[in-house]
Scaffold this active site. Sequence first.
Site, PDB file in Angstrom:
ATOM      1  N   TYR A  73     -29.446 -48.891  34.817  1.00  0.00           N
ATOM      2  CA  TYR A  73     -29.643 -48.208  33.538  1.00  0.00           C
ATOM      3  C   TYR A  73     -28.728 -48.775  32.459  1.00  0.00           C
ATOM      4  CZ  TYR A  73     -32.369 -44.570  35.912  1.00  0.00           C
ATOM      5  OH  TYR A  73     -33.317 -43.890  36.604  1.00  0.00           O
ATOM      6  N   LYS A  96      -9.690 -24.313  52.198  1.00  0.00           N
ATOM      7  CA  LYS A  96     -10.481 -23.909  51.028  1.00  0.00           C
ATOM      8  C   LYS A  96     -11.525 -24.977  50.715  1.00  0.00           C
ATOM      9  CE  LYS A  96      -6.803 -25.800  48.045  1.00  0.00           C
ATOM     10  NZ  LYS A  96      -5.538 -25.447  47.359  1.00  0.00           N
TER      11      LYS A  96
HETATM   12  C1  LIG Z   1      -4.424 -26.202  47.874  1.00  0.00           C
HETATM   13  C2  LIG Z   1      -3.104 -25.577  48.180  1.00  0.00           C
HETATM   14  C3  LIG Z   1      -2.274 -26.088  49.212  1.00  0.00           C
HETATM   15  C4  LIG Z   1      -2.574 -27.403  49.918  1.00  0.00           C
HETATM   16  O1  LIG Z   1      -2.142 -28.475  49.135  1.00  0.00           O
HETATM   17  P1  LIG Z   1      -2.284 -29.994  49.613  1.00  0.00           P
HETATM   18  O2  LIG Z   1      -1.681 -30.763  48.508  1.00  0.00           O
HETATM   19  O3  LIG Z   1      -3.739 -30.254  49.771  1.00  0.00           O
HETATM   20  O4  LIG Z   1      -1.546 -30.111  50.892  1.00  0.00           O
HETATM   21  C5  LIG Z   1      -1.139 -25.363  49.560  1.00  0.00           C
HETATM   22  N1  LIG Z   1      -0.810 -24.212  48.909  1.00  0.00           N
HETATM   23  C6  LIG Z   1      -1.552 -23.721  47.900  1.00  0.00           C
HETATM   24  C7  LIG Z   1      -1.114 -22.475  47.214  1.00  0.00           C
HETATM   25  C8  LIG Z   1      -2.709 -24.392  47.496  1.00  0.00           C
HETATM   26  O5  LIG Z   1      -3.427 -23.912  46.462  1.00  0.00           O
END
Ligand SMILES: *Cc1c(COP(=O)(O)O)cnc(C)c1O
Length: 403
Positions: A277, A53
């Site tokens: 800044y 993702k």
């Molecule tokens: C993002 C996600 C993962 C992966 O989690 P990590 O901590 O990055 O390994 C796994 N399952 C779901 C449902 C997620 O949303």
Amino acid sequence: MSLPDTMAMAAGDHAAEIAAAGGLLLIDLDALAHNYQLIASRVPGAATAAIVKANAYGLGIGPVSRRLWAEGCRHYFVAEAAEGRDLRKILPEAVIYVLNGLFPAAASFYSAYGLRPCLGSLAELADWAAEAKRLGKDLPAALHFDTGLTRLGIPESDAGLIAASPDLLKGVDITLVMSHLACADEPDHPMNERQRLAFEALRAQLPDDLRAKPASLANSGGAFLGTAFQYDLVRPGIGLYGGNPFSDRANPFRPVVRAQARVLQVRAARDGAGVGYGATYRVAGRQRLAILSVGYADGYFRSLSRPALVSNETAPGGGVFIGGVFAPVAGRISMDMLTIDVTHVPEGIIRRGDLAELIGPNINLDDVGLRAGTIGYEILTSLGQRYMRIYQSGGTITHGDRA
Ligand SMILES: *Cc1c(COP(=O)(O)O)cnc(C)c1O
């Protein structure tokens, strides 16, 4: 990989483009593959999926997914359907699950690209069943249960309802029964075992055929909680990309990302001058500063600013690795630039055009997250589009989309 190596490999096509880049993101696909195989070796009874993702946590869904496919990965999870469509073009044969579930009237988009929604409510299940009816064929999907995270997922109390009304599943081929852990980053947290028992309890309520379906509970951290948590499929994300899935123990994974910024100028600063800044940082005595070509627009968080000169590298605020040493940020991070203190680096070592490491083997990703008041996940997914992305694999490098 050192910069001279990078340059040598890129000689020809990309040498000038690399030389002109303000920020370089070096993505080590061999380290990604190592991390994938490390997890696979720890879960001998389960398949290892990949969470890709958010553009594979910012690293590039194309090169990452293709390499994982070559490593034997067949199951991929994205958050959104549009990410699934992009991945479908990259990997025509992959099993692709969409974590966000199914929005109303979106089912035909999913079926057109062969995406499997992680159904998180009975309403989503009904929509998917209707799509199956429309197409006159069974459609695959995951059933996503909530076991305590209290985010997405069918409540445990509805497991019995599904068992009592098998018609709900008509036309839907459940290929995975899943849930997600809230505290996998703390292996000793009692919540982990509580969620596992809740998952067991709700699966026990399901009809026989569903109970026999592949199950999945573990993310990167969860995969290390023992075989009871591994079920048939583990779903690592952060660990693949070299982040530490644990908040309280050492990182078993190899760094994958190296972010580098170009030195625009090295300059002397006079005693008492304000830097950046707000003039929050005051030069003390004679200091030498270097201006780097990455800022908060590139995802180098403004919270990594340092309001004052510091004598040690553990003080809050960011720092980079350059000329063989740690150089702390001086003053506020700007949109496109940041300033570092290089007074303690012998003169002449750091020159215009050199590269400073912002994240990498010497500047730990999760440490940058801590210093910025966040976590490695957010640092990775914030890495900006301006970085020139370079993929390293088996001694060759590729650039951007060609990887
Ligand atoms: C993002 C996600 C993962 C992966 O989690 P990590 O901590 O990055 O390994 C796994 N399952 C779901 C449902 C997620 O949303």
